[in-house]
Design a protein around this motif. Sequence first.
Motif, PDB file in Angstrom:
ATOM      1  N   LEU A  44       0.831  -1.205   0.000  1.00 32.78           N
ATOM      2  CA  LEU A  44       0.000   0.000   0.000  1.00 32.78           C
ATOM      3  C   LEU A  44       0.866   1.257   0.000  1.00 32.78           C
ATOM      4  O   LEU A  44       0.559   2.230  -0.695  1.00 32.78           O
ATOM      5  N   LYS A  45       1.943   1.238   0.767  1.00 33.77           N
ATOM      6  CA  LYS A  45       2.860   2.381   0.780  1.00 33.77           C
ATOM      7  C   LYS A  45       3.506   2.577  -0.589  1.00 33.77           C
ATOM      8  O   LYS A  45       3.638   3.710  -1.074  1.00 33.77           O
ATOM      9  N   ALA A  46       3.898   1.490  -1.218  1.00 35.95           N
ATOM     10  CA  ALA A  46       4.489   1.574  -2.561  1.00 35.95           C
ATOM     11  C   ALA A  46       3.456   2.141  -3.544  1.00 35.95           C
ATOM     12  O   ALA A  46       3.796   2.990  -4.386  1.00 35.95           O
ATOM     13  N   PHE A  47       2.220   1.699  -3.432  1.00 35.89           N
ATOM     14  CA  PHE A  47       1.154   2.185  -4.305  1.00 35.89           C
ATOM     15  C   PHE A  47       0.935   3.684  -4.091  1.00 35.89           C
ATOM     16  O   PHE A  47       0.757   4.445  -5.049  1.00 35.89           O
ATOM     17  N   ALA A  48       0.959   4.120  -2.839  1.00 36.02           N
ATOM     18  CA  ALA A  48       0.797   5.547  -2.537  1.00 36.02           C
ATOM     19  C   ALA A  48       1.908   6.370  -3.187  1.00 36.02           C
ATOM     20  O   ALA A  48       1.654   7.462  -3.715  1.00 36.02           O
ATOM     21  N   HIS A  49       3.128   5.860  -3.171  1.00 37.58           N
ATOM     22  CA  HIS A  49       4.235   6.563  -3.842  1.00 37.58           C
ATOM     23  C   HIS A  49       4.020   6.599  -5.353  1.00 37.58           C
ATOM     24  O   HIS A  49       4.341   7.597  -6.005  1.00 37.58           O
ATOM     25  N   LEU A  50       3.468   5.538  -5.896  1.00 37.64           N
ATOM     26  CA  LEU A  50       3.202   5.498  -7.332  1.00 37.64           C
ATOM     27  C   LEU A  50       2.128   6.513  -7.733  1.00 37.64           C
ATOM     28  O   LEU A  50       2.170   7.048  -8.844  1.00 37.64           O
ATOM     29  N   THR A  51       1.186   6.805  -6.844  1.00 35.55           N
ATOM     30  CA  THR A  51       0.181   7.833  -7.157  1.00 35.55           C
ATOM     31  C   THR A  51       0.852   9.189  -7.284  1.00 35.55           C
ATOM     32  O   THR A  51       0.477   9.989  -8.140  1.00 35.55           O
ATOM     33  N   GLN A  52       1.857   9.448  -6.446  1.00 34.15           N
ATOM     34  CA  GLN A  52       2.589  10.718  -6.537  1.00 34.15           C
ATOM     35  C   GLN A  52       3.334  10.817  -7.861  1.00 34.15           C
ATOM     36  O   GLN A  52       3.359  11.881  -8.494  1.00 34.15           O
ATOM     37  N   ASP A  53       3.929   9.715  -8.305  1.00 34.50           N
ATOM     38  CA  ASP A  53       4.607   9.693  -9.601  1.00 34.50           C
ATOM     39  C   ASP A  53       3.621   9.981 -10.729  1.00 34.50           C
ATOM     40  O   ASP A  53       3.937  10.687 -11.682  1.00 34.50           O
ATOM     41  N   PRO A  77       1.494  -1.911  -7.425  1.00 35.45           N
ATOM     42  CA  PRO A  77       2.518  -2.833  -6.928  1.00 35.45           C
ATOM     43  C   PRO A  77       2.505  -4.182  -7.638  1.00 35.45           C
ATOM     44  O   PRO A  77       3.458  -4.938  -7.531  1.00 35.45           O
ATOM     45  N   SER A  78       1.439  -4.475  -8.353  1.00 35.94           N
ATOM     46  CA  SER A  78       1.386  -5.693  -9.168  1.00 35.94           C
ATOM     47  C   SER A  78       2.050  -5.366 -10.506  1.00 35.94           C
ATOM     48  O   SER A  78       1.523  -4.545 -11.259  1.00 35.94           O
ATOM     49  N   PRO A  79       3.189  -5.982 -10.809  1.00 38.58           N
ATOM     50  CA  PRO A  79       3.955  -5.576 -11.990  1.00 38.58           C
ATOM     51  C   PRO A  79       3.214  -5.730 -13.319  1.00 38.58           C
ATOM     52  O   PRO A  79       3.551  -5.066 -14.291  1.00 38.58           O
ATOM     53  N   ASP A  80       2.178  -6.545 -13.362  1.00 36.85           N
ATOM     54  CA  ASP A  80       1.443  -6.762 -14.602  1.00 36.85           C
ATOM     55  C   ASP A  80       0.193  -5.894 -14.718  1.00 36.85           C
ATOM     56  O   ASP A  80      -0.565  -6.037 -15.688  1.00 36.85           O
ATOM     57  N   VAL A  81      -0.035  -4.992 -13.753  1.00 38.33           N
ATOM     58  CA  VAL A  81      -1.267  -4.205 -13.748  1.00 38.33           C
ATOM     59  C   VAL A  81      -0.956  -2.720 -13.675  1.00 38.33           C
ATOM     60  O   VAL A  81      -0.338  -2.239 -12.719  1.00 38.33           O
ATOM     61  N   ASP A  82      -1.368  -1.994 -14.701  1.00 42.18           N
ATOM     62  CA  ASP A  82      -1.344  -0.533 -14.727  1.00 42.18           C
ATOM     63  C   ASP A  82      -2.765  -0.069 -14.997  1.00 42.18           C
ATOM     64  O   ASP A  82      -3.545  -0.777 -15.649  1.00 42.18           O
ATOM     65  N   LEU A  83      -3.109   1.123 -14.537  1.00 43.31           N
ATOM     66  CA  LEU A  83      -4.470   1.623 -14.686  1.00 43.31           C
ATOM     67  C   LEU A  83      -4.487   2.958 -15.424  1.00 43.31           C
ATOM     68  O   LEU A  83      -3.658   3.826 -15.132  1.00 43.31           O
ATOM     69  N   ALA A  84      -5.415   3.132 -16.336  1.00 42.92           N
ATOM     70  CA  ALA A  84      -5.636   4.425 -16.977  1.00 42.92           C
ATOM     71  C   ALA A  84      -6.585   5.201 -16.072  1.00 42.92           C
ATOM     72  O   ALA A  84      -7.705   4.756 -15.799  1.00 42.92           O
ATOM     73  N   ASP A  88      -8.318  13.556 -11.239  1.00 37.69           N
ATOM     74  CA  ASP A  88      -9.256  13.530 -10.109  1.00 37.69           C
ATOM     75  C   ASP A  88      -9.298  12.152  -9.453  1.00 37.69           C
ATOM     76  O   ASP A  88      -9.352  12.045  -8.234  1.00 37.69           O
ATOM     77  N   GLU A  89      -9.265  11.094 -10.270  1.00 38.12           N
ATOM     78  CA  GLU A  89      -9.266   9.744  -9.716  1.00 38.12           C
ATOM     79  C   GLU A  89      -7.992   9.477  -8.913  1.00 38.12           C
ATOM     80  O   GLU A  89      -8.043   8.836  -7.865  1.00 38.12           O
ATOM     81  N   VAL A  90      -6.872   9.971  -9.390  1.00 40.51           N
ATOM     82  CA  VAL A  90      -5.613   9.765  -8.663  1.00 40.51           C
ATOM     83  C   VAL A  90      -5.688  10.425  -7.294  1.00 40.51           C
ATOM     84  O   VAL A  90      -5.276   9.836  -6.293  1.00 40.51           O
ATOM     85  N   TYR A  91      -6.236  11.637  -7.224  1.00 35.63           N
ATOM     86  CA  TYR A  91      -6.372  12.305  -5.919  1.00 35.63           C
ATOM     87  C   TYR A  91      -7.250  11.487  -4.973  1.00 35.63           C
ATOM     88  O   TYR A  91      -6.939  11.343  -3.786  1.00 35.63           O
ATOM     89  N   ALA A  92      -8.340  10.943  -5.492  1.00 41.27           N
ATOM     90  CA  ALA A  92      -9.250  10.145  -4.659  1.00 41.27           C
ATOM     91  C   ALA A  92      -8.585   8.836  -4.230  1.00 41.27           C
ATOM     92  O   ALA A  92      -8.713   8.414  -3.072  1.00 41.27           O
ATOM     93  N   ASP A  95      -6.027   9.594  -1.529  1.00 39.38           N
ATOM     94  CA  ASP A  95      -6.678   9.768  -0.225  1.00 39.38           C
ATOM     95  C   ASP A  95      -7.042   8.417   0.377  1.00 39.38           C
ATOM     96  O   ASP A  95      -6.790   8.173   1.564  1.00 39.38           O
ATOM     97  N   LEU A  96      -7.619   7.542  -0.427  1.00 40.81           N
ATOM     98  CA  LEU A  96      -7.994   6.213   0.039  1.00 40.81           C
ATOM     99  C   LEU A  96      -6.779   5.454   0.567  1.00 40.81           C
ATOM    100  O   LEU A  96      -6.811   4.877   1.660  1.00 40.81           O
TER     101      LEU A  96
END
Length: 115
Positions: A44-53, A77-84, A88-92, A95-96
């Motif tokens: 989750l921490k790694a994912f939070a850093h990825l949102t900042q990127d 954090p799942s190397p095979d999954v990226d999201l478009a 606004d979604e990134v900010y939400a 926060d989550l």
Amino acid sequence: MKHIDIIYRNDSGISFYWKTSKHSSIKAQVVFRDMGFYFTLDQLKAFAHLTQDTLAQSTCKDCPAPRECRSLLLKTPSPDVDLAVSRDEVYAIQDLLDQTILRMETQQFMQTALN
């Protein structure tokens, strides 16, 4: 909802523990935009850093709706999954994740202090 312990929820999603799993594993289910991820606190921490990127990325030039356009690529954090996603979604999502991390760390601290 009787099978889960909610950690945090906002307009974009929810995070929770499954009641059937032990909280000592410190894994949480995070669900947003019809997708669910089952992550450890470190993930989750790694994912939070990825949102900042992702927020550092530029949207398409001359985009008519840069905050709503799903032109940003959010790594997970799942190397095979990226999201478009949109900005606004990134900010939400950020926060989550941030609130989930904070509450999980607080719970972990309290469990350690009580033992």
